[in-house]
Design a protein around this motif. Structure first.
Motif, PDB file in Angstrom:
ATOM      1  N   ALA A 189       7.588  -3.430  -6.853  1.00 21.09           N
ATOM      2  CA  ALA A 189       9.171  -3.594  -7.435  1.00 21.09           C
ATOM      3  C   ALA A 189       9.846  -2.384  -7.343  1.00 21.09           C
ATOM      4  CB  ALA A 189       9.067  -4.027  -8.868  1.00 21.09           C
ATOM      5  N   GLU A 194       1.555  -6.934  -2.309  1.00 22.19           N
ATOM      6  CA  GLU A 194       1.284  -5.888  -3.311  1.00 22.19           C
ATOM      7  C   GLU A 194       2.322  -5.878  -4.660  1.00 22.19           C
ATOM      8  OE1 GLU A 194      -1.400  -4.446  -2.819  1.00 22.19           O
ATOM      9  OE2 GLU A 194      -1.719  -4.240  -0.944  1.00 22.19           O
ATOM     10  N   ASN A 195       3.061  -6.779  -4.528  1.00 26.83           N
ATOM     11  CA  ASN A 195       4.090  -7.088  -5.761  1.00 26.83           C
ATOM     12  C   ASN A 195       4.848  -5.672  -6.173  1.00 26.83           C
ATOM     13  OD1 ASN A 195       5.156  -8.388  -7.934  1.00 26.83           O
ATOM     14  ND2 ASN A 195       3.758  -7.319  -9.259  1.00 26.83           N
ATOM     15  N   LYS A 240       6.463  -6.605  -1.185  1.00 22.03           N
ATOM     16  CA  LYS A 240       6.675  -7.491  -2.142  1.00 22.03           C
ATOM     17  C   LYS A 240       5.599  -8.691  -2.306  1.00 22.03           C
ATOM     18  CE  LYS A 240       9.644  -9.095  -5.126  1.00 22.03           C
ATOM     19  NZ  LYS A 240      10.029  -8.565  -6.356  1.00 22.03           N
ATOM     20  N   GLN A 241       5.311  -9.381  -1.098  1.00 20.39           N
ATOM     21  CA  GLN A 241       4.422 -10.319  -1.233  1.00 20.39           C
ATOM     22  C   GLN A 241       2.900 -10.298  -1.389  1.00 20.39           C
ATOM     23  OE1 GLN A 241       5.411 -12.576   2.388  1.00 20.39           O
ATOM     24  NE2 GLN A 241       7.551 -12.684   1.935  1.00 20.39           N
ATOM     25  N   ASN A 282      -0.811   0.558 -10.688  1.00 19.71           N
ATOM     26  CA  ASN A 282       0.434   0.344 -10.511  1.00 19.71           C
ATOM     27  C   ASN A 282       1.046   1.511  -9.589  1.00 19.71           C
ATOM     28  OD1 ASN A 282       0.179   2.515 -12.046  1.00 19.71           O
ATOM     29  ND2 ASN A 282       1.190   1.335 -13.935  1.00 19.71           N
ATOM     30  N   GLY A 309       6.331  -4.057 -11.716  1.00 24.11           N
ATOM     31  CA  GLY A 309       5.416  -4.328 -10.617  1.00 24.11           C
ATOM     32  C   GLY A 309       5.164  -2.783 -10.011  1.00 24.11           C
TER      33      GLY A 309
END
Length: 266
Positions: free
Chosen positions: A106, A103-104, A100-101, A83, A171
């Motif tokens: 947040a 590696e997710n 974002k798309q 994380n 995320g």
């Protein structure tokens, strides 16, 4: 010191009112090394080359090894734990889309000062705006580049922001400075040291084996001393041996965690 006085004014509140989620410090199963944004383009201007040379000269003076930042290759980063990502500065809104798309991500924790962003001609407001549009929380904890004392003083608040973001569990957290070779890895190592049960050398070796870099270990030890050594008659940090506060007792780690938790929102 100022950090300790601020800490103890909040510790009782933190203990009585805050609850913290279990933190996942699991290392990723695979080591992908440094990844490059496929949308990156090479800059060809002499001014851009001169900027890189100027920055790298300063970096080499402050680090034991001659690591270099190649701005023209675009954003680069390394997955440190499941994380936590450490990398260089996002250069354009499309980099935020990638984080974002792919590696997710947040949360983004930015260690740069305004002058760092301006030096490289980054439109930070467009990046922050894109973060808002995608639901990414953008946080800033500026520390002066190539300045161990500035880094030392900022580490507790930066570690607080990082620990909070990871504990939220929504995320990955992307921590960056300019090159992702000094301030950002130092914050990640500090978090691993204080919250993942590692000693400093283990945390340092774990990160640098994945992302070759030269964060200032003395600054991390100094920040640890500032929070854990609260005796009014304590000896000056500068007089301590090199191994001092590279490891800490459980009670010291708990004290540090309470102090860091109390800095949330500050």
């Amino acid at each position: 010191m100022m950090i300790n006085s601020a800490c103890y004014s909040f510790v009782s509140i933190a203990k009585s009112k805050l609850r913290f989620k279990k933190i996942n410090c699991t290392l990723p199963e695979t080591e992908s090394g440094i990844e490059h944004n496929p949308t990156s383009t090479r800059a060809s201007s002499n001014s851009r080359t001169n900027k890189m040379e100027e920055y790298n000269i300063a970096m080499k003076k402050m680090m034991r090894n001659p690591y270099e930042y190649h701005h023209d290759l675009g954003m680069n980063y390394t997955l440190i734990t499941d994380n936590l990502i450490v990398g260089s500065q996002p250069q354009k809104p499309e980099d935020i889309d990638h984080l974002k798309q792919v590696e997710n991500v947040a949360y983004i924790l930015n260690l740069q000062q305004d002058k760092d962003v301006e030096f490289w001609g980054i439109d930070l407001q467009s990046i922050i705006k894109r973060c808002q549009e995608l639901g990414i929380r953008h946080m800033r904890r500026p520390a002066r580049d190539f300045d161990p004392d500035s880094l030392r003083s900022e580490l507790p608040k930066a570690a607080s922001s990082l620990e909070w973001a990871i504990s939220e569990g929504k995320g990955k957290v992307y921590v960056h400075c300019t090159a992702g070779l000094g301030r950002a890895p130092a914050v990640a190592i500090t978090y691993m040291f204080w919250f993942c049960g590692m000693n400093l050398n283990t945390a340092y070796d774990t990160l640098t084996s994945k992302r070759p870099c030269g964060p200032n270990k003395r600054a991390i030890r100094g920040a640890t001393y500032d929070l854990a050594k609260n005796d009014p008659w304590k000896e000056p940090f500068e007089s301590l041996p090199e191994y001092a506060f590279a490891d800490i007792a459980d009670w010291e780690r708990n004290l540090i965690r309470d102090c860091v938790h109390s800095l949330r929102g500050s």
